[in-house]
Write a protein that holds these residues in place. Structure first.
Motif, PDB file in Angstrom:
ATOM      1  N   SER A 260       0.924  -1.014  -0.103  1.00  0.00           N
ATOM      2  CA  SER A 260       0.192  -0.266  -0.049  1.00  0.00           C
ATOM      3  C   SER A 260       0.439   1.229  -0.226  1.00  0.00           C
ATOM      4  O   SER A 260       0.834   1.974  -0.419  1.00  0.00           O
ATOM      5  CB  SER A 260      -1.011  -0.188   1.516  1.00  0.00           C
ATOM      6  OG  SER A 260      -2.054  -1.531   0.890  1.00  0.00           O
ATOM      7  N   LEU A 261       2.011   1.284   0.909  1.00  0.00           N
ATOM      8  CA  LEU A 261       2.650   2.334   0.680  1.00  0.00           C
ATOM      9  C   LEU A 261       3.523   2.537  -0.468  1.00  0.00           C
ATOM     10  O   LEU A 261       3.677   3.827  -0.832  1.00  0.00           O
ATOM     11  CB  LEU A 261       4.082   2.138   1.864  1.00  0.00           C
ATOM     12  CG  LEU A 261       3.194   2.375   3.512  1.00  0.00           C
ATOM     13  CD1 LEU A 261       4.316   2.140   4.363  1.00  0.00           C
ATOM     14  CD2 LEU A 261       2.171   3.698   4.027  1.00  0.00           C
TER      15      LEU A 261
ATOM     16  N   VAL B  84       1.066   4.375  -2.832  1.00  0.00           N
ATOM     17  CA  VAL B  84       0.964   5.951  -2.257  1.00  0.00           C
ATOM     18  C   VAL B  84       2.586   6.627  -2.723  1.00  0.00           C
ATOM     19  O   VAL B  84       2.418   7.749  -3.280  1.00  0.00           O
ATOM     20  CB  VAL B  84       1.329   6.167  -0.461  1.00  0.00           C
ATOM     21  CG1 VAL B  84       1.323   7.274  -0.291  1.00  0.00           C
ATOM     22  CG2 VAL B  84      -0.467   5.777  -0.069  1.00  0.00           C
ATOM     23  N   VAL B  85       3.696   6.150  -2.521  1.00  0.00           N
ATOM     24  CA  VAL B  85       5.240   7.180  -2.715  1.00  0.00           C
ATOM     25  C   VAL B  85       5.574   6.759  -4.340  1.00  0.00           C
ATOM     26  O   VAL B  85       5.447   8.415  -4.986  1.00  0.00           O
ATOM     27  CB  VAL B  85       6.414   6.349  -1.875  1.00  0.00           C
ATOM     28  CG1 VAL B  85       7.776   6.291  -2.492  1.00  0.00           C
ATOM     29  CG2 VAL B  85       6.024   6.275  -0.360  1.00  0.00           C
TER      30      VAL B  85
ATOM     31  N   ASN C 205       2.531   6.805  -6.839  1.00  0.00           N
ATOM     32  CA  ASN C 205       1.805   7.345  -7.579  1.00  0.00           C
ATOM     33  C   ASN C 205       1.299   6.028  -8.544  1.00  0.00           C
ATOM     34  O   ASN C 205       0.404   6.422  -9.516  1.00  0.00           O
ATOM     35  CB  ASN C 205       1.713   8.708  -7.803  1.00  0.00           C
ATOM     36  CG  ASN C 205       1.922   9.474  -6.493  1.00  0.00           C
ATOM     37  OD1 ASN C 205       0.535   9.272  -5.440  1.00  0.00           O
ATOM     38  ND2 ASN C 205       2.518  11.094  -6.815  1.00  0.00           N
ATOM     39  N   SER C 206       1.542   4.632  -8.584  1.00  0.00           N
ATOM     40  CA  SER C 206       1.534   3.289  -9.275  1.00  0.00           C
ATOM     41  C   SER C 206       2.079   3.972 -10.472  1.00  0.00           C
ATOM     42  O   SER C 206       1.615   4.325 -10.990  1.00  0.00           O
ATOM     43  CB  SER C 206      -0.144   3.660  -9.048  1.00  0.00           C
ATOM     44  OG  SER C 206      -0.618   2.970  -8.442  1.00  0.00           O
TER      45      SER C 206
END
Length: 338
Positions: free
Chosen positions: A151-152, A155-156, A158-159
């Motif tokens: 998940s992080l 987030v980091v 932005n996919s």
């Protein structure tokens, strides 16, 4: 009467042979995986003449390099009767952090690399802390951190994938290769082999290695013998985190980019390599050489089946069947009477 006596003799003779094989595999757990690897290489070379070409063999080695490094860290944990389901998540997240440090923060490659290693180590240490201090089961801990780290990672990043051309050359250096005739040996594969050599020595020749085996074989007996089992467990999860981060660096070189969308299958692949390599899921028995052979078995089977025109779904079926056979064999070997 004579017929019955002959039958009893044959049964005893067969039992004796089985026991000899059982003792042999118990004393030398690498022999089984090595035999499987050799048979697989021979079979696939007969099925398709391209299998044994230098170009194809170099491709197989490149494909298994990342999994082998992750499996090395996984081996340390499984030797202590633990499990790590977050191996792939730590590797991919570490690779994204390295790329982010370079591209977004503008850090030099060496600084970004070292920070990425530190982050991977910290993630492994978190697993170790939860297992040793909070006393949570390794399966539950790493299942939870698997989800957290992925998940992080999203987030980091932005996919979004970070291209290798946007990063310093050091980040993709592991993908460069040394030509040996038609065979190409990447620097990532060299790093992988050096890591295996180091941990083979560490596990077989150092007190730490003996403590790892003792903790996995019988944690209570090891504690009564004066081994600080909590520290041993914390150390293996922490070191495994560093190895996963190194695997993340090699992954960047392999893909020539840092992608947040890879690594979903790395967790199971790393465990598969360890199991196929003869390391017991119950802890205390196995070797890193076996793990390397196990990773090669996975690579050889997938490559050989692909060259043979077998569909991907049946490739997975074959690997899964191998795992079941390996676990069943491990349970049989553990029943040996010393």
């Amino acid at each position: 009467m004579a017929t019955t006596a002959t039958a009893d003799f044959d049964v005893r003779k067969n039992d004796s042979l089985a026991l000899r094989v059982q003792h042999l595999l118990h004393a030398n757990p690498v022999l089984g995986p090595l035999a499987v690897l050799i048979v697989a290489i021979i079979a696939f070379s007969i099925v398709n003449g391209r299998f044994l070409t230098a170009t194809n063999l170099s491709l197989v080695l490149q494909q298994v390099t990342v999994i082998a490094v992750l499996a090395l860290g996984q081996t340390l944990i499984i030797l202590t009767a633990g499990i790590d389901l977050s191996a792939g998540a730590i590797a991919v997240f570490s690779s994204i952090l390295m790329a982010t440090f370079c591209v977004d923060a503008g850090m030099p490659g060496i600084i970004a690399l070292l920070l990425g290693f530190a982050c991977g180590t910290a993630m492994g240490a978190i697993n170790g802390f939860l297992v040793t201090r909070i006393k949570l089961p390794p399966f539950i801990v790493t299942l939870g951190t698997l989800t957290i780290f992925f998940s992080l990672n999203a987030v980091v990043s932005n996919s979004e994938t970070v291209r290798g051309t946007d990063m310093p050359s050091l980040m993709t250096w592991t993908g460069n290769s040394i030509p040996i005739g038609n065979f190409r040996l990447t620097y990532g594969s060299i790093i992988m082999l050096l890591l295996f050599a180091y941990f083979f020595y560490a596990l077989s020749r150092t007190a730490w290695g003996k403590h790892v085996y003792a903790t996995g074989d019988d944690a209570e007996a090891a504690r009564l013998a004066g081994i600080q089992t909590g520290r041993v467990l914390f150390s293996v999860y922490t070191v495994a985190g560093l190895l996963y981060a190194i695997g993340g660096w090699i992954l960047i070189g392999r893909l020539a980019s840092a992608s947040p969308n890879v690594g979903v299958e790395y967790n199971l692949d790393s465990i598969t390599a360890v199991v196929l390599g003869g390391t017991s899921l119950f802890g205390g028995r196995g070797s890193v050489i076996g793990t390397l052979i196990g990773a090669l078995i996975v690579g050889v089977f997938r490559n050989g089946l692909q060259l043979g025109g077998v569909e991907v779904v049946w490739q997975g079926f074959a690997i899964g069947l191998l795992v079941l056979v390996a676990v069943s064999l491990d349970q049989w070997i553990r029943k040996v009477k010393t």
